[in-house]
Design a protein around this motif. Structure first.
Motif, PDB file in Angstrom:
ATOM      1  N   UNK A   1      34.535  42.237  43.628  1.00 40.56           N
ATOM      2  CA  UNK A   1      33.372  41.402  43.941  1.00 40.56           C
ATOM      3  C   UNK A   1      33.520  40.085  43.182  1.00 40.56           C
ATOM      4  N   UNK A   2      33.126  38.999  43.833  1.00 40.19           N
ATOM      5  CA  UNK A   2      33.264  37.654  43.271  1.00 40.19           C
ATOM      6  C   UNK A   2      31.926  36.940  43.319  1.00 40.19           C
ATOM      7  N   UNK A   3      31.590  36.261  42.237  1.00 38.06           N
ATOM      8  CA  UNK A   3      30.395  35.428  42.192  1.00 38.06           C
ATOM      9  C   UNK A   3      30.819  34.012  41.820  1.00 38.06           C
ATOM     10  N   UNK A   4      30.329  33.025  42.575  1.00 41.73           N
ATOM     11  CA  UNK A   4      30.742  31.645  42.310  1.00 41.73           C
ATOM     12  C   UNK A   4      29.624  30.666  42.632  1.00 41.73           C
ATOM     13  N   UNK A   5      29.820  29.422  42.185  1.00 41.22           N
ATOM     14  CA  UNK A   5      28.860  28.344  42.406  1.00 41.22           C
ATOM     15  C   UNK A   5      29.662  27.059  42.565  1.00 41.22           C
ATOM     16  N   UNK A   6      29.796  26.609  43.819  1.00 42.80           N
ATOM     17  CA  UNK A   6      30.591  25.406  44.086  1.00 42.80           C
ATOM     18  C   UNK A   6      29.824  24.152  43.663  1.00 42.80           C
ATOM     19  N   UNK A   7      30.582  23.059  43.498  1.00 38.91           N
ATOM     20  CA  UNK A   7      30.013  21.785  43.050  1.00 38.91           C
ATOM     21  C   UNK A   7      28.921  21.315  44.008  1.00 38.91           C
ATOM     22  N   UNK A   8      27.871  20.730  43.447  1.00 35.40           N
ATOM     23  CA  UNK A   8      26.747  20.314  44.275  1.00 35.40           C
ATOM     24  C   UNK A   8      26.790  18.840  44.653  1.00 35.40           C
ATOM     25  N   UNK A   9      27.739  18.090  44.079  1.00 41.39           N
ATOM     26  CA  UNK A   9      27.733  16.639  44.327  1.00 41.39           C
ATOM     27  C   UNK A   9      28.885  16.116  45.148  1.00 41.39           C
ATOM     28  N   UNK A  10      29.972  16.889  45.319  1.00 37.85           N
ATOM     29  CA  UNK A  10      31.174  16.365  45.959  1.00 37.85           C
ATOM     30  C   UNK A  10      31.703  17.336  47.016  1.00 37.85           C
ATOM     31  N   UNK A  11      31.821  16.843  48.250  1.00 41.65           N
ATOM     32  CA  UNK A  11      32.387  17.674  49.310  1.00 41.65           C
ATOM     33  C   UNK A  11      33.857  17.963  49.033  1.00 41.65           C
ATOM     34  N   UNK A  12      34.596  16.975  48.536  1.00 39.93           N
ATOM     35  CA  UNK A  12      36.009  17.177  48.224  1.00 39.93           C
ATOM     36  C   UNK A  12      36.180  18.262  47.165  1.00 39.93           C
ATOM     37  N   UNK A  13      35.316  18.267  46.165  1.00 40.20           N
ATOM     38  CA  UNK A  13      35.383  19.288  45.123  1.00 40.20           C
ATOM     39  C   UNK A  13      35.092  20.671  45.710  1.00 40.20           C
ATOM     40  N   UNK A  14      34.106  20.752  46.589  1.00 43.72           N
ATOM     41  CA  UNK A  14      33.769  22.052  47.189  1.00 43.72           C
ATOM     42  C   UNK A  14      34.925  22.579  48.038  1.00 43.72           C
ATOM     43  N   UNK A  15      35.575  21.700  48.788  1.00 44.65           N
ATOM     44  CA  UNK A  15      36.708  22.122  49.608  1.00 44.65           C
ATOM     45  C   UNK A  15      37.848  22.610  48.719  1.00 44.65           C
ATOM     46  N   UNK A  16      38.128  21.879  47.639  1.00 46.18           N
ATOM     47  CA  UNK A  16      39.191  22.294  46.717  1.00 46.18           C
ATOM     48  C   UNK A  16      38.855  23.633  46.070  1.00 46.18           C
ATOM     49  N   UNK A  17      37.599  23.838  45.738  1.00 44.23           N
ATOM     50  CA  UNK A  17      37.192  25.103  45.119  1.00 44.23           C
ATOM     51  C   UNK A  17      37.254  26.252  46.132  1.00 44.23           C
ATOM     52  N   UNK A  18      36.950  25.976  47.395  1.00 44.96           N
ATOM     53  CA  UNK A  18      37.073  27.004  48.432  1.00 44.96           C
ATOM     54  C   UNK A  18      38.536  27.380  48.622  1.00 44.96           C
ATOM     55  N   UNK A  19      39.427  26.394  48.640  1.00 45.88           N
ATOM     56  CA  UNK A  19      40.847  26.676  48.800  1.00 45.88           C
ATOM     57  C   UNK A  19      41.385  27.498  47.634  1.00 45.88           C
ATOM     58  N   UNK A  20      40.978  27.147  46.431  1.00 45.79           N
ATOM     59  CA  UNK A  20      41.415  27.917  45.263  1.00 45.79           C
ATOM     60  C   UNK A  20      40.900  29.353  45.334  1.00 45.79           C
ATOM     61  N   UNK A  21      39.694  29.526  45.821  1.00 50.30           N
ATOM     62  CA  UNK A  21      39.131  30.879  45.971  1.00 50.30           C
ATOM     63  C   UNK A  21      39.930  31.677  46.998  1.00 50.30           C
ATOM     64  N   UNK A  22      40.307  31.027  48.105  1.00 47.25           N
ATOM     65  CA  UNK A  22      41.096  31.706  49.134  1.00 47.25           C
ATOM     66  C   UNK A  22      42.438  32.158  48.566  1.00 47.25           C
ATOM     67  N   UNK A  23      43.073  31.324  47.748  1.00 46.71           N
ATOM     68  CA  UNK A  23      44.359  31.716  47.142  1.00 46.71           C
ATOM     69  C   UNK A  23      44.191  32.930  46.244  1.00 46.71           C
ATOM     70  N   UNK A  24      43.084  32.985  45.513  1.00 45.79           N
ATOM     71  CA  UNK A  24      42.827  34.140  44.665  1.00 45.79           C
ATOM     72  C   UNK A  24      42.602  35.395  45.510  1.00 45.79           C
ATOM     73  N   UNK A  25      41.828  35.279  46.577  1.00 48.41           N
ATOM     74  CA  UNK A  25      41.547  36.433  47.434  1.00 48.41           C
ATOM     75  C   UNK A  25      42.820  36.946  48.099  1.00 48.41           C
ATOM     76  N   UNK A  26      43.739  36.019  48.426  1.00 46.76           N
ATOM     77  CA  UNK A  26      44.976  36.419  49.097  1.00 46.76           C
ATOM     78  C   UNK A  26      45.847  37.297  48.203  1.00 46.76           C
ATOM     79  N   UNK A  27      45.670  37.196  46.903  1.00 50.82           N
ATOM     80  CA  UNK A  27      46.451  38.001  45.953  1.00 50.82           C
ATOM     81  C   UNK A  27      45.800  39.342  45.646  1.00 50.82           C
ATOM     82  N   UNK A  28      44.614  39.545  46.175  1.00 49.68           N
ATOM     83  CA  UNK A  28      43.828  40.733  45.833  1.00 49.68           C
ATOM     84  C   UNK A  28      43.858  41.715  47.005  1.00 49.68           C
TER      85      UNK A  28
END
Length: 357
Positions: A236-263
């Motif tokens: 189970x994963x709990x997270x809170x993406x950035x509230x001010x930057x769309x680019x930051x949210x996309x980067x954080x989503x991509x990083x999350x996907x890479x982590x999930x791919x290893x699990x």
């Protein structure tokens, strides 16, 4: 019945045959004589019957005594009692013999299911109207919602604004749930703000993964806990993406996907993603194979602002191991977000069972 007239003789009518001597019974009539052709046919039929009977006896003698009828499936036989001095050998079995044509494996078409209630909740540091901290009220709300797993965001740990409380620890104790915490950023020299996970299941392992800032205002994290759900490890994963930057949210989503791919474990992913259902971060996560538990919810599922929600930015997502059963949005008297309550079902297909080789 009257006896009147009994024994009186009756007068025979003309032409009647004279009665036979009184013998007490009527003599039998003679059968008409059979024709010669009928007699020959009768003898021939008797000969045929005798021949058939002889053939049957010959065949029975050739095949031996008749075999007993087979036992009906499921029937049992009763053994005779053993002698008083009988001692069974160590390898003697009381069970019936195992059939020799048993398959080497069985593959039943069934699945094991484990319903799990998951709650995702941005608790806003337990700060309600007027910035009054009411952590006890947050604990009562969580307990009333009866979740198995809680994914929390904006959880303070030793910050002045929330009375220097370790909020995850306090909530764990108040709800009777196991807790883990991942602090991500702090300000003004006080304790961090981060994510927490509460669980009624055993926590086997956990880690806090820092996500890329990518121009965002604050450091964000992805808190990961491995739970033992009735013998199956679930991530189970709990997270809170950035509230001010769309680019930051996309980067954080991509990083999350890479982590999930290893699990390789069954996975539940939730939190405050600060993006709508059609936004780029959600497209990244959905494209990686995550389903949205709100597929079984009613309405838009909006969560902010709490009093009159117009936007949906809080989610519970899941991989293909899970099937969503229910989803709802719950009002909090403290937080500026509404909580997302979901009921999902972990499905495990029963594999082939080896019987013997």
């Amino acid at each position: 019945m009257s006896d009147e007239g009994a024994g009186e003789p009756t007068e025979a009518s003309a032409g009647d045959a004279q009665p036979d001597p009184p013998t007490g019974r009527t003599p039998p009539r003679a059968a008409p004589a059979a024709s010669p052709g009928a007699q020959v046919a009768t003898v021939a039929a008797a000969v045929v019957v005798l021949i058939v009977v002889a053939i049957v006896f010959v065949l029975q003698d050739a095949q031996g005594p008749p075999k007993p009828a087979p036992l009906v499936s499921g029937a049992t036989t009763v053994r005779s009692a053993p002698p008083s001095d009988y001692t069974p050998s160590a390898d003697e079995s009381l069970l019936p013999p195992v059939p020799t044509d048993i398959p080497s494996s069985l593959c039943p078409d069934i699945a094991l299911t484990h319903p799990i209630t998951v709650l995702s909740f941005n608790m806003h540091g337990a700060r309600g109207p007027g910035e009054r901290v009411d952590l006890a009220r947050i604990a009562r709300e969580i307990s009333a919602w009866k979740p198995d797993v809680v994914l929390l965001q904006e959880v303070d740990d030793g910050r002045a604004r929330s009375g220097f409380q370790r909020q995850a620890a306090v909530l764990g104790k108040a709800t009777g749930m196991t807790w883990v915490y991942g602090g991500n950023h702090s300000s003004r020299g006080t304790g961090p703000i981060g994510n927490a996970i509460l669980s009624t299941y055993e926590v086997v392992d956990w880690q806090n993964i820092l996500l890329p800032r990518a121009g965002g205002r604050e450091q964000r994290g992805l808190l990961h806990a491995v739970l033992n759900v009735e013998g199956t490890e679930v991530s189970v994963y709990s997270t809170h993406f950035d509230h001010g930057s769309t680019l930051a949210r996309v980067a954080q989503a991509r990083a999350s996907v890479r982590q999930l791919a290893k699990d390789p474990r069954p996975t539940v992913f939730g939190g405050d993603l600060n993006a709508g259902p059609g936004g780029a971060p959600l497209r990244q996560l959905r494209g990686a194979g995550l389903g949205d538990a709100w597929a079984v919810g009613e309405g838009a599922g909006a969560t902010v602002p709490a009093r009159s929600p117009r936007r949906r930015i809080d989610y519970v997502l899941h991989d293909g191991w899970f099937k969503p059963l229910q989803a709802s949005v719950l009002h909090s008297a403290v937080s500026d977000h509404r909580a997302v309550w979901t009921r999902i079902e972990l499905r495990e297909e029963v594999g082939c069972i080896k019987v013997g080789e």
